[in-house]
Motif scaffolding. Sequence first.
Motif, short mmCIF file in Angstrom:
data_model
loop_
_atom_site.label_atom_id
_atom_site.label_comp_id
_atom_site.label_asym_id
_atom_site.label_seq_id
_atom_site.Cartn_x
_atom_site.Cartn_y
_atom_site.Cartn_z
N GLU A 51 46.68 -52.68 19.72
CA GLU A 51 46.74 -51.91 18.42
C GLU A 51 45.89 -50.65 18.72
O GLU A 51 46.42 -49.48 18.32
N ARG A 104 48.39 -48.08 20.64
CA ARG A 104 49.10 -47.84 19.60
C ARG A 104 48.74 -46.60 18.86
O ARG A 104 49.43 -45.37 18.61
N GLN A 142 49.87 -61.84 21.90
CA GLN A 142 50.88 -60.66 21.69
C GLN A 142 51.37 -60.92 20.31
O GLN A 142 52.09 -61.85 20.35
N ARG A 191 52.19 -58.57 16.93
CA ARG A 191 52.03 -57.52 16.23
C ARG A 191 51.64 -57.49 14.81
O ARG A 191 50.93 -56.65 14.47
N GLU A 226 47.78 -58.20 14.83
CA GLU A 226 47.18 -56.97 15.43
C GLU A 226 47.13 -55.76 14.39
O GLU A 226 46.20 -55.21 14.31
N ARG A 227 48.13 -55.55 13.44
CA ARG A 227 48.08 -54.81 12.64
C ARG A 227 47.00 -55.23 11.30
O ARG A 227 46.25 -54.40 10.84
#
Length: 304
Positions: A197, A200, A283, A285, A288-289
Amino acid sequence: MNEPGTVLITGPTRNLGRHTVLAMARRPRADRPTLLLVGRAGPDLAAVAAQARALGATVHEIGCDLASLADVRAAAGVVRSLVDSGRVPPMKALIANAGVIAAESGQATGDGFEPTFAVNYLAHAQLIGDLLDSFAPEGRVVLLGSNTYHANVWRKLLGVAPAQWADPVELARPAAGRSPMTAYSTAKLAILYYAHELQRRAGDRIRVSVFEPGWMPGTALGRGAPAAAQAIGRALGRIPGVSTPERSGPLLAATALDARWAHLRGGAFVLKDRLTEVQPVAQDRDRERRLWEATATMLATVSP
């Protein structure tokens, strides 16, 4: 021309951190970075700084207890001042090396967080967030990972507890009965999620990777373990082929500095000297967010 720049490393006083510092200090002058050593103030920090200076490095010691977010913020302020004033070049790399396994997960730091999660993860999230504007273009963030986040056959035989994910607010809360090894493995899974993250969110400003030094029994990471367990760890560390700080320290230094690894980004996972894939659990998302959002909230609850 490749400028050596500045490298900040946390946990520089013992084992992997110390040997990483000395490996960087031993580099040829044209490739030797200025070193910012962020660790507990005292004789150990002074000693490794003196060793690095004796090898020719320019060194700044920055006393910091990573279990205290106020200390972390103060250390970041010192670094920003050094960079902004031109006393040191912009950071080429930040090595988030420091780590602990708290003997009791029911303990709390002064900020109210579970110590293993606080030191391994939250402190570094605070430090990196505070220093994003102090990096040179394409500066590197190297986080210290561990394959303990998942259980393979070997780890199961050794009784190494894998990560047990939960909402980050729960993971950061002291919980009596949570095993120290589970807390450690879970913090290392958080580091993987954070690495993905962070890349990103930061975009091309920095390049983020995760370094796994290999199994190093007997290091100070287990200093909260019973004396018998520590003795067994030291004995296992003498087995040929087992990773040691002496072997893995230069590899960590190389990951932060060598052109070979300049392409790493997105939380790429380096096992000693080999780029490798992480397990699917690393992995996610959504996790992670959520970790990013929860981290921001938790850090904001602690007064500057």
